[in-house]
Design a protein around this motif. Structure first.
Motif, PDB file in Angstrom:
ATOM      1  N   ASN A  57      -5.330   1.273   0.004  1.00 28.66           N
ATOM      2  CA  ASN A  57      -6.758   1.488   0.203  1.00 28.66           C
ATOM      3  C   ASN A  57      -7.199   0.771   1.478  1.00 28.66           C
ATOM      4  O   ASN A  57      -6.440  -0.014   2.060  1.00 28.66           O
ATOM      5  CB  ASN A  57      -7.570   1.022  -1.017  1.00 28.66           C
ATOM      6  CG  ASN A  57      -7.484  -0.462  -1.224  1.00 28.66           C
ATOM      7  OD1 ASN A  57      -7.825  -1.243  -0.344  1.00 28.66           O
ATOM      8  ND2 ASN A  57      -7.000  -0.879  -2.384  1.00 28.66           N
ATOM      9  N   ASP A  58      -8.456   1.020   1.872  1.00 29.72           N
ATOM     10  CA  ASP A  58      -8.915   0.480   3.154  1.00 29.72           C
ATOM     11  C   ASP A  58      -9.654  -0.846   2.986  1.00 29.72           C
ATOM     12  O   ASP A  58     -10.326  -1.285   3.908  1.00 29.72           O
ATOM     13  CB  ASP A  58      -9.778   1.507   3.889  1.00 29.72           C
ATOM     14  CG  ASP A  58     -10.998   1.927   3.089  1.00 29.72           C
ATOM     15  OD1 ASP A  58     -11.184   1.399   1.963  1.00 29.72           O
ATOM     16  OD2 ASP A  58     -11.769   2.785   3.561  1.00 29.72           O
ATOM     17  N   LYS A  59      -9.541  -1.434   1.807  1.00 33.27           N
ATOM     18  CA  LYS A  59     -10.177  -2.746   1.612  1.00 33.27           C
ATOM     19  C   LYS A  59      -9.259  -3.638   0.784  1.00 33.27           C
ATOM     20  O   LYS A  59      -9.600  -4.029  -0.336  1.00 33.27           O
ATOM     21  CB  LYS A  59     -11.549  -2.595   0.956  1.00 33.27           C
ATOM     22  CG  LYS A  59     -11.639  -1.580  -0.173  1.00 33.27           C
ATOM     23  CD  LYS A  59     -13.071  -1.523  -0.688  1.00 33.27           C
ATOM     24  CE  LYS A  59     -13.128  -0.812  -2.024  1.00 33.27           C
ATOM     25  NZ  LYS A  59     -12.822   0.624  -1.897  1.00 33.27           N
ATOM     26  N   PRO A  60      -8.111  -3.974   1.370  1.00 30.20           N
ATOM     27  CA  PRO A  60      -7.096  -4.718   0.610  1.00 30.20           C
ATOM     28  C   PRO A  60      -7.579  -6.087   0.139  1.00 30.20           C
ATOM     29  O   PRO A  60      -8.258  -6.795   0.887  1.00 30.20           O
ATOM     30  CB  PRO A  60      -5.961  -4.909   1.618  1.00 30.20           C
ATOM     31  CG  PRO A  60      -6.227  -3.972   2.740  1.00 30.20           C
ATOM     32  CD  PRO A  60      -7.698  -3.720   2.751  1.00 30.20           C
ATOM     33  N   ASP A  61      -7.218  -6.379  -1.090  1.00 29.49           N
ATOM     34  CA  ASP A  61      -7.398  -7.747  -1.592  1.00 29.49           C
ATOM     35  C   ASP A  61      -6.152  -8.522  -1.196  1.00 29.49           C
ATOM     36  O   ASP A  61      -5.073  -8.322  -1.766  1.00 29.49           O
ATOM     37  CB  ASP A  61      -7.555  -7.720  -3.119  1.00 29.49           C
ATOM     38  CG  ASP A  61      -7.864  -9.109  -3.674  1.00 29.49           C
ATOM     39  OD1 ASP A  61      -7.678 -10.113  -2.938  1.00 29.49           O
ATOM     40  OD2 ASP A  61      -8.297  -9.183  -4.840  1.00 29.49           O
ATOM     41  N   ILE A  62      -6.285  -9.394  -0.199  1.00 30.44           N
ATOM     42  CA  ILE A  62      -5.098 -10.098   0.289  1.00 30.44           C
ATOM     43  C   ILE A  62      -4.987 -11.504  -0.293  1.00 30.44           C
ATOM     44  O   ILE A  62      -4.293 -12.349   0.254  1.00 30.44           O
ATOM     45  CB  ILE A  62      -5.049 -10.136   1.835  1.00 30.44           C
ATOM     46  CG1 ILE A  62      -6.312 -10.798   2.394  1.00 30.44           C
ATOM     47  CG2 ILE A  62      -4.884  -8.730   2.407  1.00 30.44           C
ATOM     48  CD1 ILE A  62      -6.211 -11.174   3.857  1.00 30.44           C
ATOM     49  N   ARG A  63      -5.669 -11.719  -1.417  1.00 28.26           N
ATOM     50  CA  ARG A  63      -5.453 -12.999  -2.102  1.00 28.26           C
ATOM     51  C   ARG A  63      -4.051 -13.058  -2.679  1.00 28.26           C
ATOM     52  O   ARG A  63      -3.570 -14.132  -3.051  1.00 28.26           O
ATOM     53  CB  ARG A  63      -6.487 -13.192  -3.212  1.00 28.26           C
ATOM     54  CG  ARG A  63      -7.826 -13.679  -2.706  1.00 28.26           C
ATOM     55  CD  ARG A  63      -8.849 -13.719  -3.804  1.00 28.26           C
ATOM     56  NE  ARG A  63      -9.116 -12.387  -4.350  1.00 28.26           N
ATOM     57  CZ  ARG A  63     -10.010 -12.133  -5.290  1.00 28.26           C
ATOM     58  NH1 ARG A  63     -10.709 -13.122  -5.810  1.00 28.26           N
ATOM     59  NH2 ARG A  63     -10.214 -10.894  -5.724  1.00 28.26           N
ATOM     60  N   PHE A  64      -3.408 -11.900  -2.811  1.00 26.81           N
ATOM     61  CA  PHE A  64      -2.036 -11.903  -3.324  1.00 26.81           C
ATOM     62  C   PHE A  64      -1.237 -10.830  -2.613  1.00 26.81           C
ATOM     63  O   PHE A  64      -1.793  -9.906  -2.024  1.00 26.81           O
ATOM     64  CB  PHE A  64      -2.025 -11.711  -4.847  1.00 26.81           C
ATOM     65  CG  PHE A  64      -2.539 -10.368  -5.300  1.00 26.81           C
ATOM     66  CD1 PHE A  64      -3.889 -10.048  -5.219  1.00 26.81           C
ATOM     67  CD2 PHE A  64      -1.664  -9.408  -5.817  1.00 26.81           C
ATOM     68  CE1 PHE A  64      -4.363  -8.811  -5.636  1.00 26.81           C
ATOM     69  CE2 PHE A  64      -2.132  -8.180  -6.250  1.00 26.81           C
ATOM     70  CZ  PHE A  64      -3.488  -7.875  -6.154  1.00 26.81           C
ATOM     71  N   GLU A  65       0.092 -10.958  -2.640  1.00 30.09           N
ATOM     72  CA  GLU A  65       0.976 -10.038  -1.918  1.00 30.09           C
ATOM     73  C   GLU A  65       1.173  -8.758  -2.737  1.00 30.09           C
ATOM     74  O   GLU A  65       0.319  -7.932  -2.807  1.00 30.09           O
ATOM     75  CB  GLU A  65       2.321 -10.727  -1.647  1.00 30.09           C
ATOM     76  CG  GLU A  65       2.223 -11.734  -0.505  1.00 30.09           C
ATOM     77  CD  GLU A  65       2.383 -11.054   0.850  1.00 30.09           C
ATOM     78  OE1 GLU A  65       3.234 -10.144   0.965  1.00 30.09           O
ATOM     79  OE2 GLU A  65       1.648 -11.404   1.792  1.00 30.09           O
ATOM     80  N   MET A  66       2.341  -8.624  -3.337  1.00 30.23           N
ATOM     81  CA  MET A  66       2.637  -7.477  -4.183  1.00 30.23           C
ATOM     82  C   MET A  66       2.334  -6.158  -3.462  1.00 30.23           C
ATOM     83  O   MET A  66       1.668  -5.265  -3.997  1.00 30.23           O
ATOM     84  CB  MET A  66       1.801  -7.578  -5.480  1.00 30.23           C
ATOM     85  CG  MET A  66       2.482  -7.020  -6.708  1.00 30.23           C
ATOM     86  SD  MET A  66       1.319  -6.878  -8.090  1.00 30.23           S
ATOM     87  CE  MET A  66       1.191  -8.559  -8.659  1.00 30.23           C
TER      88      MET A  66
END
Lengths: 604, 604
Positions: free
Chosen positions: B285-294
């Motif tokens: 998606n165009d709004k990644p949650d980058i608090r975690f990798e995976m």
């Protein structure tokens, strides 16, 4: 960034530096081998210099085609200017350009983009984006921004919270006309745009937010008089657990703070206060311009003679007039016949509506001469002059007729004479609190009471009983001014600056029963009150605190601070007197699809 | 003033002083001869103490009838508290009251006014003025105010001007639906409420205002998904003579400033930047949650195999799927059958829409076990695990199907697993710039191009030629993604925080011919473009400068800073999901007189 510096910042200290600027071409001048281009941006003007031989040929070629309002980017060296322009902050330097990029071209603007323009009103409105380039409009909007920031800083410091209130609210036809907004999701129903956040700020007090403010758009669908806008801005404030005195102190402080920040004017003294009754008595209106005296002299008012000299005179005009009001105009005793005739015509104009103008000359030699010498002896004239506080050299102008019209006319005449005598200097600022407004006003057409401020304003505590214990109905044969409601005053106040009201407010009702009584006094049935203001009455059930507030006309305040009369030039994108945005060509027809979705049919 | 101090300020230093307080009754407790009342206002709580014998009898009589939420004014002496409450700033003192005035009574509130309430959503909306008394709502609105002030301070310092743009504008149906406002003075014509001040802020750049901002209400008449409001607030900004880099730097600064001011969090590092393509590839998606990798592992995408292990396997699902995407979930290798079944059901839900879920266990002993052992040898599994960067103990979840749906599903699964593993801590803030957005999006229904951001966004300079030199029409038989427009990128950017987009903007078109080309690419005829946006095209004739900007969703930003998901509790007077203000009961029917004046007929 397209630039290293803006067009307002280079000084002699920058000489020798290579800089890049970007901006608009204000001006081009050629002389022999030299060309100068003055580049403009928000921050100022900087002169670019080009010289055959020194400047690269491609640059000279580029600038050949350039015209006013083109957008250029240029790089060059800052050099000392040969003929300095000490009026410009950048006037001691110029930039010897050795690179020029045309960022955009410009057609020839339809009017000149200068301090003074040759464009007419409609043309300037249509090309508002060009008009906004003019230094005068730029200064106005920058001033507006400064006032905004100054107000916020002051209110922030005092613990006021900026809380946004909704724009899509409920229509409560009362007072001015609402703009309404059809709801697609709620068939055949409408929102209204707020005329002010009045009830919301009161609810925030009920919720305990204690000190609220907002600089907020409000909307009124009224026939536009000159210099009114269908959407306008307000500095809107409310406080709880306060009395009138707290509010006057707090917002007098706001005012002084803004004046200091924006105009550098330190207003150290407390603002004078005048009751509504005194304002009407001495100035004939509720927003006196106190930059000059020339108070109204009440020779006779509402059939009561105050100046004894009128007694025993066989003059129909003065004997039959309800009110006879005068002003003593300094230095006017030598007005010519032409001048007095012209003033007589002036008061006879329909806007003023008087039938004539009497006058008494207070001659330099101590004698008196009047337009009514046939009826008044010189002793009588002297008595009237003494009553009016007139000095040698004054001319006393006297108007006679029905109270309301005569008072208004005298007030207008006073302001007109103030203008003519140069007593209304826009650089002199004389703020004033007008207090003790009546709670009610009489609506002649419907012979009922309307709220002078709004239905949420509280009567003075000592007059609550008068309100509760009297039937609002005006019995047949009773003059409205004999009804006890006519004398009820409110803790309501206006702040007036140089004859213009720029803010007003009141202590509010916070008891459900009193609020219900108020709605009833205004002729609202119980059901109607509940339907329109049920939420507020409901809120008053659950521990509403005493509260009050004020709202300032932000557009008007800015115009006054800018020393100008029209608010339109202090609004970035205003509407014309027909409520149209000439630039956008709005309002406009909408698609049938839009109307269908809203279940609307147009009546042609 | 009704008070000498507020309810949050008395300390041991005030012991011995006589003070007056005013506020709401939060709590009453009696014990023997003693009564305590906790008084609340915006600033805090203060305990009042009453004691038979010590307290005057009339005061004791007064407080006997008092209930929660009554409004009291009290005077008394500050004394040291016997059993101190160190959790309250005022907990070391109490006020021995010897005077109490009931300023207003309160009915029993319909829900408890406490940190947590027993009121349901609709009830709380109806009595919003009571819900707003709850400490949590109060903190939210105070936080909102702080964010507002912090943003203004930062932008003020950088020379941005707050300039108000109009609310009654022209309807330009394009994108979302406008709210429209019938004009009484201009028969059968309508204003529209702005969806954003986009064109106005661009005009202000054309006018040379250089740096503009506004915290402003915007309006969209859309079917309300959960947590959308028909009116919402935006921090709206625009700059001229800037490139994308300048905007990213400036507003990254704004962000850091707000975080520091409001949360005390110092974000010292530059925000990471990710292209739109990378975001889609790695996060779906165009709004990644980058608090975690995976991250998403692209085993196969758009029919192209990236993980060699898929080749030479006789498994219909993987051979026929357009895309096969995987995530390696740490520590999940020991999931039970029940857990994997539940997740399989989860991906089969209509919102996700997949037909099944494959998985590979990366066992602790180094072996591999999968749901597709029949088709994949352990070597193949090992290869896939290596490709996916899976560690011992991970579970690899694999989704297969059509590209768009599979990518979205994998993205959702990743977020879901993030939630389940507690990797999405609301107290951790990971901002991110997503850049290089596509200029166009393909509208499947109409098989044409729509603007991804809006029609004023500029293509990347190096791709202007691609846009100008190609017919926007998608020829029959050509897939939209083979059309050159599909690859055109814009200098458009979003700021994303913890998986939520909270702002976005772009560098704008500032050339008339390119803007016309853009309107044409979006299927607008020349006449239509001129009718709707003639003023903007006109403005571009007169020296428009390069410019760009950004807008932040203010409501959402505040909710995120408050560590909450719903924006409704960060808006003083929100609407429900049907667009209704339950408290006001708006929208509502309006008088026939109002409709008549507007020349409107309702279609029933």
């Amino acid at each position: 960034m397209y630039r290293t510096h803006n067009c307002g910042e280079l000084r002699t200290a920058n000489i020798g530096e290579t800089v890049t600027l970007a901006g608009w071409v204000q001006y081009i001048r050629e002389k022999g081998a030299m060309t100068w281009i003055v580049l403009r941006d928000r921050y100022g003007f900087t002169q670019l210099m080009f010289e055959e031989g020194k400047t690269p040929q491609d640059v000279l070629d580029t600038i050949k085609g350039v015209g006013r309002e083109w957008v250029l980017q240029t790089t060059g060296k800052v050099i000392e200017r040969f003929s300095k322009n000490m009026e410009l902050p950048t006037g001691e330097i110029e930039v010897l350009a050795d690179k020029v990029v045309v960022l955009n071209k410009s057609a020839v603007p339809p009017f000149t983009i200068e301090e003074e323009t040759d464009g007419g009103d409609e043309l300037r409105m249509k090309y508002r984006y060009l008009d906004l380039r003019r230094p005068t409009l730029k200064r106005n909007l920058e001033l507006r921004y400064k006032v905004n920031r100054s107000a916020r800083n002051y209110l922030d410091t005092l613990g006021f919270l900026d809380i946004e209130t909704p724009f899509l609210i409920r229509s409560t036809p009362e007072g001015a006309r609402d703009f309404i907004v059809p709801s697609r999701m709620n068939e055949n129903q409408f929102y209204a745009l707020p005329q002010s956040p009045q009830t919301f700020k009161q609810l925030l007090m009920v919720s305990g937010y204690d000190r609220y403010y907002q600089i907020v758009k409000c909307f009124r669908d009224e026939d536009l008089r000159a210099d009114r806008q269908p959407e306008f801005s307000q500095i809107d404030c409310e406080m709880c657990f306060v009395e009138q005195e707290d509010i006057l102190q707090t917002f007098e402080g706001l005012f002084k703070h803004i004046f200091n920040d924006v105009k550098g004017i330190q207003m150290t003294e407390a603002f004078p206060r005048m009751t509504f009754d005194d304002a009407m008595w001495h100035y004939g209106n509720d927003k006196p311009d106190i930059r000059f005296e020339m108070k109204i002299q009440n020779l006779k008012a509402k059939n009561q003679v105050h100046c004894e000299a009128l007694n025993g005179v066989d003059f129909k005009v003065t004997n039959e007039a309800e009110s006879i009001l005068a002003i003593a105009v300094p230095g006017a005793s030598e007005y010519t016949r032409k001048q007095t005739d012209e003033l007589t015509e002036w008061v006879k104009r329909p806007q003023i509506g008087m039938t004539g103008l009497l006058f008494i000359r207070c001659n330099a030699d101590g004698t008196f001469k009047s337009s009514v010498d046939k009826f008044f002896s010189e002793d009588k004239l002297r008595e009237i002059a003494a009553f009016s506080g007139a000095q040698v050299g004054d001319m006393i102008f006297i108007l006679a007729g029905a109270e309301a019209r005569t008072r208004k006319a005298t007030s207008e005449l006073r302001l007109e004479m103030g203008n003519r005598l140069g007593l209304r200097n826009p650089d002199v600022y004389k703020p004033l609190w007008v207090i003790d407004f009546p709670l009610f006003e009489h609506d002649e057409d419907e012979n009922r009471w309307v709220a002078r401020h709004h239905p949420f304003t509280a009567p003075k505590p000592e007059q609550i009983a008068t309100m509760i214990n009297n039937d609002p109905k005006i019995a047949a044969g009773v003059a409205f001014y004999d009804h006890p409601y006519n004398d009820i005053k409110a803790n309501a106040y206006d702040i007036v600056l140089n004859g213009t009201e720029i803010g007003g407010g009141s202590i509010r009702i916070f008891q459900r029963d009193l609020q219900e009584k108020m709605f009833a006094a205004l002729g609202m049935s119980e059901e109607e009150a509940k339907e329109k203001f049920g939420f507020l009455l409901g809120a008053f059930e659950y521990g509403a605190p005493p509260h009050g507030g004020i709202a300032f006309g932000f557009d008007r305040l800015c115009a006054l601070l800018g020393g100008q009369e029209t608010i339109r030039d202090f609004i970035a994108f205003p509407k014309n007197n027909a409520g149209r945005d000439v630039m956008l060509d709005a309002p406009s027809a909408v698609d049938d699809k839009q109307l269908d979705e809203l279940k609307l049919i147009l009546k042609k």
